[in-house]
Design a protein around this motif. Structure first.
Motif, PDB file in Angstrom:
ATOM      1  N   TRP A  64     -11.259 -10.099  -0.090  1.00  0.00           N
ATOM      2  CA  TRP A  64     -10.817  -8.709  -0.225  1.00  0.00           C
ATOM      3  C   TRP A  64     -10.190  -8.548  -1.595  1.00  0.00           C
ATOM      4  CZ3 TRP A  64     -12.011  -6.245   4.315  1.00  0.00           C
ATOM      5  CH2 TRP A  64     -12.154  -7.052   5.448  1.00  0.00           C
ATOM      6  N   VAL A  65     -10.263  -7.366  -2.134  1.00  0.00           N
ATOM      7  CA  VAL A  65      -9.603  -7.110  -3.418  1.00  0.00           C
ATOM      8  C   VAL A  65      -8.661  -5.933  -3.239  1.00  0.00           C
ATOM      9  CG1 VAL A  65      -9.924  -6.731  -5.887  1.00  0.00           C
ATOM     10  CG2 VAL A  65     -11.761  -7.749  -4.547  1.00  0.00           C
ATOM     11  N   LEU A  66      -7.451  -6.108  -3.698  1.00  0.00           N
ATOM     12  CA  LEU A  66      -6.457  -5.036  -3.590  1.00  0.00           C
ATOM     13  C   LEU A  66      -5.881  -4.760  -4.978  1.00  0.00           C
ATOM     14  CD1 LEU A  66      -5.140  -3.435  -1.219  1.00  0.00           C
ATOM     15  CD2 LEU A  66      -3.278  -5.106  -1.281  1.00  0.00           C
ATOM     16  N   GLY A  67      -5.791  -3.471  -5.345  1.00  0.00           N
ATOM     17  CA  GLY A  67      -5.136  -3.117  -6.603  1.00  0.00           C
ATOM     18  C   GLY A  67      -3.725  -2.650  -6.269  1.00  0.00           C
ATOM     19  N   GLY A  68      -3.447  -1.378  -6.540  1.00  0.00           N
ATOM     20  CA  GLY A  68      -2.127  -0.830  -6.215  1.00  0.00           C
ATOM     21  C   GLY A  68      -2.015  -0.388  -4.764  1.00  0.00           C
ATOM     22  N   GLY A  98      -0.134  10.234 -13.767  1.00  0.00           N
ATOM     23  CA  GLY A  98       0.542  10.251 -12.460  1.00  0.00           C
ATOM     24  C   GLY A  98      -0.300   9.775 -11.303  1.00  0.00           C
ATOM     25  N   ILE A  99      -1.531   9.336 -11.557  1.00  0.00           N
ATOM     26  CA  ILE A  99      -2.344   8.801 -10.459  1.00  0.00           C
ATOM     27  C   ILE A  99      -1.822   7.405 -10.152  1.00  0.00           C
ATOM     28  CG2 ILE A  99      -4.658   8.033  -9.760  1.00  0.00           C
ATOM     29  CD1 ILE A  99      -5.835  10.274 -11.397  1.00  0.00           C
ATOM     30  N   PRO A 100      -1.490   7.155  -8.876  1.00  0.00           N
ATOM     31  CA  PRO A 100      -0.965   5.830  -8.550  1.00  0.00           C
ATOM     32  C   PRO A 100      -2.068   4.773  -8.610  1.00  0.00           C
ATOM     33  CG  PRO A 100      -1.173   7.161  -6.569  1.00  0.00           C
ATOM     34  CD  PRO A 100      -1.546   8.040  -7.719  1.00  0.00           C
ATOM     35  N   GLY A 101      -1.683   3.520  -8.669  1.00  0.00           N
ATOM     36  CA  GLY A 101      -2.667   2.450  -8.596  1.00  0.00           C
ATOM     37  C   GLY A 101      -2.847   1.715  -9.907  1.00  0.00           C
ATOM     38  N   ARG A 102      -3.794   0.783  -9.880  1.00  0.00           N
ATOM     39  CA  ARG A 102      -4.031  -0.065 -11.039  1.00  0.00           C
ATOM     40  C   ARG A 102      -5.387   0.223 -11.663  1.00  0.00           C
ATOM     41  NH1 ARG A 102      -1.443  -5.669  -9.125  1.00  0.00           N
ATOM     42  NH2 ARG A 102       0.635  -4.824  -8.685  1.00  0.00           N
ATOM     43  N   VAL A 103      -5.516  -0.225 -12.893  1.00  0.00           N
ATOM     44  CA  VAL A 103      -6.719   0.024 -13.692  1.00  0.00           C
ATOM     45  C   VAL A 103      -8.007  -0.430 -12.995  1.00  0.00           C
ATOM     46  CG1 VAL A 103      -7.858  -0.892 -15.766  1.00  0.00           C
ATOM     47  CG2 VAL A 103      -5.564   0.116 -15.928  1.00  0.00           C
ATOM     48  N   GLY A 104      -7.965  -1.583 -12.322  1.00  0.00           N
ATOM     49  CA  GLY A 104      -9.180  -2.124 -11.710  1.00  0.00           C
ATOM     50  C   GLY A 104      -9.777  -1.234 -10.643  1.00  0.00           C
ATOM     51  N   ALA A 105      -8.952  -0.410 -10.034  1.00  0.00           N
ATOM     52  CA  ALA A 105      -9.452   0.468  -8.978  1.00  0.00           C
ATOM     53  C   ALA A 105     -10.069   1.739  -9.550  1.00  0.00           C
ATOM     54  CB  ALA A 105      -8.317   0.842  -8.023  1.00  0.00           C
ATOM     55  N   ALA A 106      -9.714   2.069 -10.780  1.00  0.00           N
ATOM     56  CA  ALA A 106     -10.118   3.360 -11.353  1.00  0.00           C
ATOM     57  C   ALA A 106     -11.638   3.587 -11.350  1.00  0.00           C
ATOM     58  CB  ALA A 106      -9.538   3.514 -12.757  1.00  0.00           C
ATOM     59  N   THR A 135       0.846  -1.203   0.000  1.00  0.00           N
ATOM     60  CA  THR A 135       0.000   0.000   0.000  1.00  0.00           C
ATOM     61  C   THR A 135       0.880   1.251   0.000  1.00  0.00           C
ATOM     62  OG1 THR A 135      -0.105   0.338   2.400  1.00  0.00           O
ATOM     63  CG2 THR A 135      -1.681  -1.217   1.465  1.00  0.00           C
ATOM     64  N   SER A 136       0.332   2.346  -0.495  1.00  0.00           N
ATOM     65  CA  SER A 136       1.137   3.575  -0.584  1.00  0.00           C
ATOM     66  C   SER A 136       1.291   4.260   0.778  1.00  0.00           C
ATOM     67  CB  SER A 136       0.520   4.535  -1.603  1.00  0.00           C
ATOM     68  OG  SER A 136      -0.819   4.808  -1.265  1.00  0.00           O
ATOM     69  N   PRO A 183      -5.828  -8.773  -8.516  1.00  0.00           N
ATOM     70  CA  PRO A 183      -5.940  -9.111  -9.945  1.00  0.00           C
ATOM     71  C   PRO A 183      -4.645  -8.758 -10.670  1.00  0.00           C
ATOM     72  CG  PRO A 183      -7.908  -7.964  -9.193  1.00  0.00           C
ATOM     73  CD  PRO A 183      -6.877  -7.832  -8.097  1.00  0.00           C
ATOM     74  N   ALA A 184      -4.108  -9.716 -11.430  1.00  0.00           N
ATOM     75  CA  ALA A 184      -2.772  -9.507 -12.001  1.00  0.00           C
ATOM     76  C   ALA A 184      -2.747  -9.513 -13.525  1.00  0.00           C
ATOM     77  CB  ALA A 184      -1.808 -10.559 -11.447  1.00  0.00           C
ATOM     78  N   GLY A 185      -3.913  -9.652 -14.155  1.00  0.00           N
ATOM     79  CA  GLY A 185      -3.942  -9.615 -15.620  1.00  0.00           C
ATOM     80  C   GLY A 185      -3.636  -8.212 -16.124  1.00  0.00           C
ATOM     81  N   ARG A 186      -2.795  -8.108 -17.153  1.00  0.00           N
ATOM     82  CA  ARG A 186      -2.360  -6.784 -17.631  1.00  0.00           C
ATOM     83  C   ARG A 186      -2.638  -6.594 -19.125  1.00  0.00           C
ATOM     84  NH1 ARG A 186       1.617  -3.976 -15.460  1.00  0.00           N
ATOM     85  NH2 ARG A 186       2.536  -3.843 -17.533  1.00  0.00           N
ATOM     86  N   ARG A 187      -3.499  -7.447 -19.676  1.00  0.00           N
ATOM     87  CA  ARG A 187      -3.716  -7.392 -21.119  1.00  0.00           C
ATOM     88  C   ARG A 187      -4.415  -6.095 -21.527  1.00  0.00           C
ATOM     89  NH1 ARG A 187      -7.478 -11.962 -23.107  1.00  0.00           N
ATOM     90  NH2 ARG A 187      -8.867 -10.506 -22.071  1.00  0.00           N
ATOM     91  N   ARG A 188      -4.044  -5.643 -22.717  1.00  0.00           N
ATOM     92  CA  ARG A 188      -4.608  -4.389 -23.231  1.00  0.00           C
ATOM     93  C   ARG A 188      -4.948  -4.615 -24.707  1.00  0.00           C
ATOM     94  NH1 ARG A 188       0.034  -0.710 -22.452  1.00  0.00           N
ATOM     95  NH2 ARG A 188       0.617  -1.453 -24.483  1.00  0.00           N
TER      96      ARG A 188
END
Ligand code: EPU
Length: 385
Positions: A54-58, A121-129, A19-20, A76-81
């Motif tokens: 529980w779900v944790l992103g960045g 520059g927003i920290p974290g991962r896509v799933g949390a957005a 966690t940050s 969640p660790a999938g990074r496909r785009r």
């Protein structure tokens, strides 16, 4: 350790480092599934075993309790785009939840796809957005997000949620309103403008672009560079060498109050009274800019419905807690009053106590009650801030 469904399940994983803010205990179990099928397996396993989920992103918008998280933490660790041309002017981009947010923004800017540049520059991962509909410098996810793929933990079924189901608001969505762990985001879909120019709605960003020699519309790369530069001055970009950035970003949401209440607050805190006209702009011009910057009085962002959004940072400072305030392991960032930071060795209980102290001082100084932005994980079913 390998779990029953072929999932790699780790035991007793310290979460502070994930966690940050850098506080909190360990996850009893943690798994990093790649792809929707594996995510569904992990959820089914937790359900079969009766483990809390529980779900944790960045980890950049959470406070994890000192007692840690029982059950299973899914990262969640999938990074496909994937990108698909919609028409001449639009590209649809589908991105898996484990993709780093800012790497996505960087990629869109490099590809001349407009719509995310101000969210640099927003920290974290896509799933949390989509959970809190991330926003900054005049843009928010809701401007470009068209669909979110979500697994319902109770049934294990994945479905695509459209905008009517997501119900995005300011730092809000139906996903945030649901209880933690009840839905898992697997992928988001965006509609971006091809060869678009930057959105320059935020006064501070416009100023910066002007100084850098750009007008409006500005190229995407210039807007991204300007946003990153502004965020750095506020320690809102994570930098391990800068203690002021060991935070969860803005700790409180900017409160929305009725016009009349805003007038009272301004009078009480010495910010001067600015009255809104029917068009939602102020008679003294103070809040004509979307960010209220450049005003000497109280920043206020008219919402056009008799409601005004106030600046939580300004309220905190006016109530006597200036940047750098606080003696203990948790205090206010020296670069932005809205960020609570871990100066080293802080516990989640320190964060909670300090956050309540800030809320209480603002409440007694202004009558406005601030609501926290991060999610509190593992504080118990009875917990309320
Ligand atoms: N201000 C102060 N003291 C400070 C900082 C700001 O008084 O230490 C006042 C100034 O008057 C300034 C005004 O607050 O003009 C607004 O400040 P800023 O532009 O930094 O924006 P903010 O309202 O504090 C929001 C978001 C940020 C986002 C910025 C830029 C929320 C809760 N926060 O902050 O988002 O980056 O706008 O768009 O909406 C986050 O959500 O974690 C986050 C960092």
């Amino acid at each position: 350790m390998t779990g029953s469904a072929g999932l790699e399940i780790e035991r007793d994983v310290p979460l502070a480092g994930l966690t940050s803010l850098g506080v909190g205990g360990a996850a009893e179990r943690l798994v990093r599934p790649v792809g929707e099928t594996r995510l569904i397996e992990a959820i089914a396993l937790a359900r079969a075993q009766g483990w809390p989920l529980w779900v944790l992103g960045g980890g950049s918008n959470v406070v994890v309790a000192d007692s840690g998280l029982p059950g299973l933490v899914i990262v969640p660790a999938g990074r496909r785009r994937r990108a698909a041309l919609v028409d001449d002017r639009h590209m649809r981009v589908d991105v898996e939840a484990g993709h780093d947010w800012d790497e996505l923004v960087e990629w869109t800017v490099a590809g001349q796809l407009a719509g995310l540049e101000c969210l640099s520059g927003i920290p974290g991962r896509v799933g949390a957005a989509p959970i809190q509909n991330i926003g900054a410098y005049g843009q928010e996810l809701a401007d470009t997000c068209i669909e979110v793929r979500v697994i319902d933990s109770a049934t294990g079924i994945a479905a695509s949620w459209d905008l009517s189901r997501l119900r995005f608001g300011y730092r809000e969505s139906a996903l945030k309103r649901a209880s933690i762990g009840s839905f898992v985001v697997t992928e988001i879909s965006l509609l971006l403008r091809r060869h678009g120019r930057a959105t320059v709605r935020y006064g501070e960003l416009a100023d910066r672009l002007r100084v850098d020699g750009y007008g409006d519309p500005a190229p995407l790369a210039a807007a991204r560079a300007a946003v990153l530069a502004i965020r750095k001055t506020k320690a809102m970009v994570i930098d391990r060498r800068d203690t002021d950035s060991r935070s969860a970003g803005s700790f409180f949401v900017n409160p929305t109050v009725a016009d009349a209440v805003a007038d009272q607050v301004a009078e009480r805190l010495g910010g001067g009274v600015t009255r809104t006209d029917g068009a939602g702009t102020t008679t003294d011009g103070a809040a004509k800019r979307a960010d209220g910057a450049g005003t000497t009085g109280m920043p206020r962002y008219p919402r056009g419905d008799g409601q005004v959004k106030l600046s939580a940072a300004w309220l905190i400072e006016r109530c006597g807690m200036t940047k750098g305030y606080g003696e203990g392991p948790v205090g206010l960032s020296g670069k932005h009053a809205l960020a609570l930071i871990n100066r080293g060795g802080a516990k989640a209980s320190d964060v909670l106590a300090f956050a309540r102290h800030v809320r209480d001082r603002v409440a007694s100084g202004s009558d406005v009650v601030l609501e926290p932005e991060p999610r509190w994980l593992g504080f118990g079913a009875e917990f309320s801030f």
